[in-house]
Design a protein around this motif. Structure first.
Motif, PDB file in Angstrom:
ATOM      1  N   ASP A  16       0.844  -1.183   0.000  1.00  0.00           N
ATOM      2  CA  ASP A  16       0.000   0.000   0.000  1.00  0.00           C
ATOM      3  C   ASP A  16       0.887   1.244   0.000  1.00  0.00           C
ATOM      4  O   ASP A  16       1.702   1.420   0.903  1.00  0.00           O
ATOM      5  CB  ASP A  16      -0.896  -0.018   1.249  1.00  0.00           C
ATOM      6  N   PRO A  17       0.752   2.109  -1.009  1.00  0.00           N
ATOM      7  CA  PRO A  17       1.593   3.312  -1.047  1.00  0.00           C
ATOM      8  C   PRO A  17       1.294   4.288   0.097  1.00  0.00           C
ATOM      9  O   PRO A  17       2.114   5.144   0.411  1.00  0.00           O
ATOM     10  CB  PRO A  17       1.282   3.938  -2.407  1.00  0.00           C
ATOM     11  N   TYR A  87      -2.534   4.581  10.770  1.00  0.00           N
ATOM     12  CA  TYR A  87      -2.833   3.865   9.526  1.00  0.00           C
ATOM     13  C   TYR A  87      -3.743   2.664   9.802  1.00  0.00           C
ATOM     14  O   TYR A  87      -4.709   2.430   9.066  1.00  0.00           O
ATOM     15  CB  TYR A  87      -1.519   3.428   8.878  1.00  0.00           C
ATOM     16  N   ALA A  88      -3.453   1.921  10.855  1.00  0.00           N
ATOM     17  CA  ALA A  88      -4.259   0.757  11.210  1.00  0.00           C
ATOM     18  C   ALA A  88      -5.670   1.167  11.593  1.00  0.00           C
ATOM     19  O   ALA A  88      -6.646   0.502  11.216  1.00  0.00           O
ATOM     20  CB  ALA A  88      -3.597  -0.005  12.354  1.00  0.00           C
TER      21      ALA A  88
END
Length: 93
Positions: A16-17, A87-88
Motif C-alpha cells: 500500500d503506497p 494507519y491501522a
C-alpha cells in the motif's frame, strides 16, 4: 510439482503506497550522513566499497559517538509506531 531447476513464480501482495515508511536504524542515520564524505575521500570508489567503508567507520565509533544516531533512530521509531497506529485505525473500518 515443478521439475527440478524450474522456477515457480511467486506473487507478492501489493504494498500500500499510503502505508507508513519503516523507521531507520542508528546505522542508517550514520550512513546517510557520512556517505558523501566517504565518496569525497575516495573518488571513484564502487558502491560496495562505500558500504564496506561505512560499516568499518561505524564499527570504529565508540558507544558515546553512536548516541546521537541512536537518539535519531529512537525518535524515528516513535514516529513510525504513531503513523502505523493511525494507519491501522484508518484502515480497520
Amino acid at each position: 510439482m515443478s521439475a527440478p531447476g524450474e522456477k515457480r513464480k511467486v506473487s507478492r501482495k501489493k504494498k500500500d503506497p499510503d502505508a507508513p515508511k519503516r523507521s531507520l536504524s542508528a546505522y542508517m542515520f550514520f550512513a546517510n550522513e557520512n556517505r558523501d564524505i566517504v565518496r569525497a575521500e575516495n573518488p571513484g570508489i564502487s558502491f560496495g566499497q562505500v558500504g564496506k567503508a561505512l560499516g568499518d567507520k561505524w564499527k570504529a565509533l565508540s558507544a558515546e559517538d553512536k548516541v546521537p544516531y541512536e537518539n535519531k533512530a529512537e525518535a524515528d521509531k516513535k514516529r513510525y509506531e504513531k503513523e502505523k497506529a493511525e494507519y491501522a485505525k484508518k484502515n480497520s473500518n
